[in-house]
Design a protein around this motif. Structure first.
Motif, PDB file in Angstrom:
ATOM      1  N   ALA A 216       0.970  -1.253   0.042  1.00 28.31           N
ATOM      2  CA  ALA A 216       0.894  -0.113   0.106  1.00 28.31           C
ATOM      3  C   ALA A 216       0.936   1.235   0.034  1.00 28.31           C
ATOM      4  O   ALA A 216       0.711   2.238  -0.698  1.00 28.31           O
ATOM      5  N   ALA A 220      -1.433   4.466   2.041  1.00 29.17           N
ATOM      6  CA  ALA A 220      -1.812   3.755   3.606  1.00 29.17           C
ATOM      7  C   ALA A 220      -2.767   5.295   4.748  1.00 29.17           C
ATOM      8  O   ALA A 220      -1.699   6.418   4.118  1.00 29.17           O
ATOM      9  N   VAL A 224     -10.183   2.498  -0.038  1.00 31.45           N
ATOM     10  CA  VAL A 224     -10.111   1.995  -0.835  1.00 31.45           C
ATOM     11  C   VAL A 224     -10.741   2.543  -2.276  1.00 31.45           C
ATOM     12  O   VAL A 224     -10.093   3.027  -3.299  1.00 31.45           O
ATOM     13  N   VAL A 240      -7.649  -6.907  -1.220  1.00 29.28           N
ATOM     14  CA  VAL A 240      -6.205  -6.404  -0.024  1.00 29.28           C
ATOM     15  C   VAL A 240      -6.221  -7.893   0.997  1.00 29.28           C
ATOM     16  O   VAL A 240      -6.877  -8.153   1.878  1.00 29.28           O
ATOM     17  N   ARG A 242      -3.688  -8.548   4.443  1.00 27.85           N
ATOM     18  CA  ARG A 242      -3.221  -7.833   5.923  1.00 27.85           C
ATOM     19  C   ARG A 242      -3.097  -9.226   6.642  1.00 27.85           C
ATOM     20  O   ARG A 242      -4.356  -9.886   6.865  1.00 27.85           O
ATOM     21  N   ALA A 249     -12.198  -6.441  -1.065  1.00 28.41           N
ATOM     22  CA  ALA A 249     -12.004  -5.296  -0.607  1.00 28.41           C
ATOM     23  C   ALA A 249     -13.071  -4.574  -1.098  1.00 28.41           C
ATOM     24  O   ALA A 249     -13.882  -5.034  -1.698  1.00 28.41           O
ATOM     25  N   LEU A 255      -6.751   2.045   4.450  1.00 29.84           N
ATOM     26  CA  LEU A 255      -5.729   1.036   4.342  1.00 29.84           C
ATOM     27  C   LEU A 255      -4.680   0.941   5.160  1.00 29.84           C
ATOM     28  O   LEU A 255      -4.663   2.498   5.607  1.00 29.84           O
ATOM     29  N   ASP A 259      -0.456  -3.184   4.732  1.00 27.06           N
ATOM     30  CA  ASP A 259      -1.090  -3.886   3.951  1.00 27.06           C
ATOM     31  C   ASP A 259      -0.869  -3.776   2.411  1.00 27.06           C
ATOM     32  O   ASP A 259       0.342  -3.378   1.952  1.00 27.06           O
ATOM     33  N   VAL A 261      -1.855  -4.991  -1.313  1.00 28.28           N
ATOM     34  CA  VAL A 261      -3.547  -4.595  -2.712  1.00 28.28           C
ATOM     35  C   VAL A 261      -3.433  -5.167  -3.137  1.00 28.28           C
ATOM     36  O   VAL A 261      -2.394  -4.852  -4.519  1.00 28.28           O
TER      37      VAL A 261
END
Length: 555
Positions: A216, A220, A224, A240, A242, A249, A255, A259, A261
């Motif tokens: 991310a 961040a 999204v 995403v 995590r 998402a 975010l 993370d 993406v």
């Protein structure tokens, strides 16, 4: 020879050898299976082999109904809104009729020879069916009707090759020379104008859709949805990562710095936005997002006439997330799915994305096509019967007694049933490949029956006219193309690659568009081809009875 003289054997020999001959290619020119079938059938016909007229009429009704069914969705839309390209089809018809009228006066052509010249020069085999039906309805003795139909088949077989060569050479060589352009350069520039990538054209000009993973990083702390809006929705964060796994998402998901993406979009867009993200990382095994393709037929009126890039304005942010148009099929031809491509009613769009995203977005465009390979024979039988009933209607215009006949009635019925199926795709299905088989087999069988019925009269016609028919074929093929070239370029201001494609389409010439696409290096000429092809494929066959009546008036 007794075995060969059996009608069923002669029919399939004509189909087999005819399509084998049709595969012979000389440069960009290939006569095709239909014309090859006629050549073989003409030869076998000298043995006295004939096919039942009932089979001939059944085959033609099947062919012409399938032709109308596949053209219906685009035909009505192009008549209503595609005038800029579609007017060239009317230029084709008007110019051809004027040239035929001059030929009738100068060379005293009979209805059969004129119809064969028309069908061969315009490379529109369906004209043979509608004209043959009109000749059969003339108040003439049976022997004279047979002679005229024989002349029609012979004239067609002589003129088809010259008409085909003329239009292929014109669209690929003479047309670009008159416009003083390089087709490949013009097509590349047009594709770029429509939003193609620099390497577009490798596969029908369709940009590749990719999914890639990034940290991310700089985004961040933002949601999204906020990120996707900041790049105008050209990419979607599909998942995403995590902690230990990936989750789907949502637009309101915020975010975090650690993370990962998963970004989905066209290659150029993904590369462009990668600078705003962190470092790219490999997608963990087993966590790939399941992406699918589904076909949807476009019927939403607000979307018609709009470019692909403008579709996002018609849908909410959630509806358009994660869905991309990867392919456009129009009249069986692939149209470049570029951001600047204009959509038409009846286009079959291939949507690419997650199952949920496609299910959410498809109703906003039209109807998802059912995954079926079965033909609805209820609709097929009803449609053909309705067409035959329409063909029985007649009306007078001055001295002309006009009727649609078997061919015209089935064609009109096919157009209407095809249009209805577009709006209700779960009913009355004729799968694309089934419709193509109906057209190919029906037309080839009809042509074989015509060729087998031709006797020694064929040679009498050739002796009578000699080189006149080939010369007329070239003129009737090329002069309408010249008229359309200048009208399209100077009056309608059509881009050169699209204009040349439209000229190939007004002539219903598949070999021409194939050669033109190969010369262009991408499929931009198909944009014009599909419009005029849809209209000419209906107008030209309907002119068969008109030509027959015209001979009676001025011959």
């Amino acid at each position: 020879m007794a075995f060969v003289e059996q009608p069923v054997v002669a029919l399939f020999i004509s189909l087999a050898l005819g399509h084998l001959i049709g595969k012979i290619r000389i440069g960009p020119v290939q006569i095709g299976g239909v014309c090859g079938t006629l050549f073989v059938a003409l030869a076998l016909g000298q043995l006295g082999v004939t096919i039942s007229p009932d089979l001939k009429n059944t085959a033609f009704a099947l062919f012409i109904f399938a032709l109308g069914f596949t053209a219906g969705p685009q035909f009505f839309n192009n008549i209503r809104g595609g005038w800029r390209y579609g007017i060239l089809s009317f230029v084709e018809v008007g110019t051809v009729l004027l040239l035929l009228a001059a030929a009738i006066i100068m060379f005293r052509l009979d209805p059969g020879t004129t119809s064969g010249l028309f069908a061969g020069s315009a490379t529109e085999s369906a004209v043979l069916g509608t004209a043959s039906d009109a000749i059969a309805r003339l108040a003439l003795p049976a022997a004279e009707v047979a002679r005229l139909q024989s002349n029609m088949a012979t004239a067609y077989s002589v003129t088809y090759l010259f008409g085909l060569v003329a239009i292929v050479v014109f669209t690929t060589q003479i047309g670009p020379l008159l416009l003083r352009i390089d087709v490949r350069e013009e097509s590349a520039a047009l594709a770029k104008q429509l939003g193609a990538e620099d390497e577009a054209g490798k596969e029908n000009g369709v940009p590749e859709i990719v999914s890639r993973c990034f940290h991310a990083g700089p985004i961040a702390g933002s949601s999204v949805g906020a990120f996707e809006n900041s790049v105008n929705g050209v990419v979607t964060i599909e998942q995403v990562g995590r902690g230990d796994g990936f989750t789907k998402a949502t637009t309101d998901m915020v975010l975090e710095a650690d993370d990962v993406v998963l970004v989905l979009g066209r290659r150029r867009a993904v590369i462009a936005i990668s600078e705003r993200l962190g470092a790219e990382v490999p997608m963990p095994a087993g966590d790939n997002v399941p992406l699918v393709e589904r076909e949807v037929v476009l019927v939403r009126s607000e979307a018609m006439g709009r470019r692909i890039r403008d579709l996002r304005r018609l849908a909410s942010a959630e509806q358009r997330r994660g869905v991309f148009i990867s392919r456009i099929r129009r009249l069986g031809h692939v149209v470049p799915a570029l951001p600047g491509t204009v959509l038409e009613q009846g286009d079959v769009l291939t949507l690419y994305g997650s199952e949920d995203a496609i299910t959410r977005a498809a109703p906003e465009l039209g109807h998802l096509l059912p995954a079926t390979s079965s033909t609805d024979f209820v609709m097929l039988g009803l449609g053909v019967v309705v067409g035959l009933l329409l063909g029985e209607l007649s009306f007078r215009v001055g001295a002309l007694n006009l009727t649609l006949g078997t061919g015209g009635g089935a064609l009109v019925s096919g157009l209407v049933f095809g249009w209805l199926h577009m709006h209700r795709p779960h009913y009355g299905a004729i799968p694309l490949h089934a419709a193509e088989f109906m057209k190919d087999f029906g037309l080839a069988t009809f042509i074989a029956a015509i060729g087998l019925s031709v006797g020694p009269d064929a040679f009498a016609l050739l002796k009578q006219y000699g080189l006149v028919l080939p010369v007329l074929a070239i003129l009737v093929s090329a002069l309408p193309a010249v008229a359309s070239l200048y009208i399209g370029h100077y009056l309608l201001k059509i881009e050169a690659p699209i204009l040349l494609g439209a000229i190939a389409g007004q002539h219903c010439s598949t070999p021409s568009i194939s050669a033109l696409v190969s010369l262009a290096g991408n499929s931009t000429p198909v944009i014009g081809y599909t419009v005029t092809y849809a209209i000419s494929n209906v107008l030209l066959p309907l002119m068969g009875p008109v030509v027959v009546g015209m001979v009676g008036l001025i011959g």
